[in-house]
Design a protein around this motif. Structure first.
Motif, PDB file in Angstrom:
ATOM      1  N   GLY A 156       5.474 -18.846  36.081  1.00 19.94           N
ATOM      2  CA  GLY A 156       4.390 -18.582  35.163  1.00 19.94           C
ATOM      3  C   GLY A 156       3.632 -19.807  34.695  1.00 19.94           C
ATOM      4  N   GLN A 157       4.098 -21.016  35.018  1.00 20.80           N
ATOM      5  CA  GLN A 157       3.432 -22.239  34.576  1.00 20.80           C
ATOM      6  C   GLN A 157       2.538 -22.772  35.701  1.00 20.80           C
ATOM      7  N   TRP A 158       1.392 -22.157  35.858  1.00 23.11           N
ATOM      8  CA  TRP A 158       0.505 -22.477  36.965  1.00 23.11           C
ATOM      9  C   TRP A 158      -0.253 -23.775  36.702  1.00 23.11           C
ATOM     10  N   GLN A 159      -0.473 -24.527  37.774  1.00 19.41           N
ATOM     11  CA  GLN A 159      -1.231 -25.778  37.675  1.00 19.41           C
ATOM     12  C   GLN A 159      -1.934 -26.055  39.005  1.00 19.41           C
ATOM     13  N   PRO A 165      -6.867 -28.468  34.284  1.00 25.55           N
ATOM     14  CA  PRO A 165      -6.172 -27.490  33.424  1.00 25.55           C
ATOM     15  C   PRO A 165      -6.331 -26.063  33.949  1.00 25.55           C
ATOM     16  N   TYR A 166      -5.247 -25.313  33.901  1.00 30.22           N
ATOM     17  CA  TYR A 166      -5.263 -23.925  34.342  1.00 30.22           C
ATOM     18  C   TYR A 166      -5.873 -23.063  33.246  1.00 30.22           C
ATOM     19  N   ASN A 167      -6.955 -22.377  33.577  1.00 31.52           N
ATOM     20  CA  ASN A 167      -7.658 -21.520  32.625  1.00 31.52           C
ATOM     21  C   ASN A 167      -7.513 -20.077  33.082  1.00 31.52           C
ATOM     22  N   GLU A 168      -6.687 -19.322  32.395  1.00 33.76           N
ATOM     23  CA  GLU A 168      -6.374 -17.968  32.830  1.00 33.76           C
ATOM     24  C   GLU A 168      -7.604 -17.061  32.828  1.00 33.76           C
ATOM     25  N   THR A 169      -8.585 -17.390  31.995  1.00 32.77           N
ATOM     26  CA  THR A 169      -9.790 -16.560  31.944  1.00 32.77           C
ATOM     27  C   THR A 169     -10.741 -16.842  33.101  1.00 32.77           C
ATOM     28  N   TRP A 173      -7.108 -13.304  40.273  1.00 31.04           N
ATOM     29  CA  TRP A 173      -5.910 -12.640  40.782  1.00 31.04           C
ATOM     30  C   TRP A 173      -6.221 -11.206  41.190  1.00 31.04           C
ATOM     31  N   ARG A 174      -5.520 -10.739  42.222  1.00 31.28           N
ATOM     32  CA  ARG A 174      -5.556  -9.324  42.581  1.00 31.28           C
ATOM     33  C   ARG A 174      -4.945  -8.509  41.439  1.00 31.28           C
ATOM     34  N   GLU A 175      -5.259  -7.235  41.411  1.00 28.97           N
ATOM     35  CA  GLU A 175      -4.685  -6.363  40.391  1.00 28.97           C
ATOM     36  C   GLU A 175      -3.163  -6.365  40.509  1.00 28.97           C
ATOM     37  N   GLY A 176      -2.484  -6.591  39.402  1.00 28.68           N
ATOM     38  CA  GLY A 176      -1.026  -6.619  39.389  1.00 28.68           C
ATOM     39  C   GLY A 176      -0.425  -7.960  39.737  1.00 28.68           C
ATOM     40  N   GLU A 177      -1.267  -8.953  40.009  1.00 33.23           N
ATOM     41  CA  GLU A 177      -0.793 -10.305  40.345  1.00 33.23           C
ATOM     42  C   GLU A 177      -1.205 -11.279  39.233  1.00 33.23           C
ATOM     43  N   PRO A 178      -0.452 -12.367  39.080  1.00 34.45           N
ATOM     44  CA  PRO A 178       0.801 -12.683  39.784  1.00 34.45           C
ATOM     45  C   PRO A 178       1.950 -11.836  39.239  1.00 34.45           C
ATOM     46  N   ASN A 179       2.835 -11.409  40.136  1.00 31.82           N
ATOM     47  CA  ASN A 179       3.925 -10.535  39.714  1.00 31.82           C
ATOM     48  C   ASN A 179       5.259 -11.264  39.572  1.00 31.82           C
ATOM     49  N   PHE A 180       5.268 -12.575  39.852  1.00 33.68           N
ATOM     50  CA  PHE A 180       6.427 -13.437  39.585  1.00 33.68           C
ATOM     51  C   PHE A 180       7.713 -12.953  40.264  1.00 33.68           C
ATOM     52  N   LEU A 181       7.571 -12.420  41.479  1.00 32.42           N
ATOM     53  CA  LEU A 181       8.777 -12.110  42.236  1.00 32.42           C
ATOM     54  C   LEU A 181       9.495 -13.411  42.575  1.00 32.42           C
ATOM     55  N   THR A 182      10.764 -13.346  42.869  1.00 33.95           N
ATOM     56  CA  THR A 182      11.575 -14.534  43.110  1.00 33.95           C
ATOM     57  C   THR A 182      10.968 -15.427  44.195  1.00 33.95           C
ATOM     58  N   GLY A 183      10.734 -16.679  43.836  1.00 35.83           N
ATOM     59  CA  GLY A 183      10.253 -17.654  44.810  1.00 35.83           C
ATOM     60  C   GLY A 183       8.757 -17.637  45.042  1.00 35.83           C
ATOM     61  N   ASN A 200      -3.292 -14.052  45.379  1.00 35.48           N
ATOM     62  CA  ASN A 200      -1.963 -13.442  45.390  1.00 35.48           C
ATOM     63  C   ASN A 200      -0.921 -14.548  45.348  1.00 35.48           C
ATOM     64  N   ASP A 201       0.147 -14.362  44.568  1.00 32.83           N
ATOM     65  CA  ASP A 201       1.232 -15.344  44.555  1.00 32.83           C
ATOM     66  C   ASP A 201       2.262 -14.982  45.617  1.00 32.83           C
TER      67      ASP A 201
END
Length: 219
Positions: A156-159, A165-169, A173-183, A200-201
């Motif tokens: 969750g700490q994107w850079q 600086p990462y600006n979330e606004t 991202w695709r709908e439902g992403e990032p979903n933070f699945l393992t790895g 997509n992550d």
């Protein structure tokens, strides 16, 4: 007594002889200046295409010998031409390389760095739209994903690779992403997702295409 027509050793030379001496000096000086001017012109012809402002990565110049230039320069610059390596795409003040081969994320970052560039850092919707159009035009076989320079060392700490600086606004991202699945700690642009929201992550170990970015060269 000296004979007629002879000049004693201490006498001045005739006027016509002095005139010839000064003429020879002027001819020599003009010739020397012409040679110097030709040499300077040759140096400029060889060097100018590869001169660029001091903030450009020197490795980009060293890696490429063929360039494509146009006269559309960014506002506020003094140069007359904006150049990218042949085969790269230009948008505003940047050059972009879309790879035809695939690598892991770390290999992709290293490959871009070796060309004097970096994995792309997307900073505006206009840039996102441009790149989305470019990946849609990719040659067959049609690729699925292109790595960009966004990653997370911790969940969750994107850079961005250049510390922007990462600006979330201002993300796409695709709908439902990032979903933070393992790895899943790296980001791709997905070719088959309708833009602009096509990020997509995924796992950094997967092999994908990549987009490298470098500042355009101003000459």
């Amino acid at each position: 007594m000296n004979g007629q027509g002879r000049v004693s050793p201490g006498s001045a030379a005739p006027a016509e002889e002095r005139g010839c001496s000064w003429l020879n000096v002027w001819v020599f000086l003009i010739f020397a200046l012409a040679v110097k001017a030709a040499f300077v012109a040759l140096c400029l012809w060889l060097v100018v295409p590869f001169c660029h402002s001091s903030d450009q990565p020197s490795a980009l110049q060293q890696q490429f010998s063929q360039w494509e230039c146009d006269s559309a320069v960014p506002q506020g610059t003094d140069g007359g031409w904006t150049c990218c390596p042949k085969g790269w795409k230009r948008f505003q003040g940047s050059c972009y390389f879309l790879s035809s081969d695939t690598m892991s994320w770390s290999e992709s970052a290293q490959n871009c760095g070796g060309m004097g560039s970096q994995l792309v850092v997307i900073s505006s919707k206009a840039e996102q739209d441009f790149l989305s159009e470019q990946i849609k035009q990719s040659k067959e076989p049609k690729p699925d994903n292109f790595y960009i320079g966004l990653f997370a060392e911790k969940e969750g700490q994107w850079q961005w690779v250049d510390k922007t600086p990462y600006n979330e606004t201002a993300t796409f991202w695709r709908e439902g992403e990032p979903n933070f699945l393992t790895g899943e700690n790296c980001t791709v642009m997905h070719v088959h997702t309708k833009p602009p929201n096509n990020w997509n992550d995924i796992s950094s170990s997967l092999k994908n295409h990549r987009i490298c970015e470098a500042a355009a060269v101003i000459v």
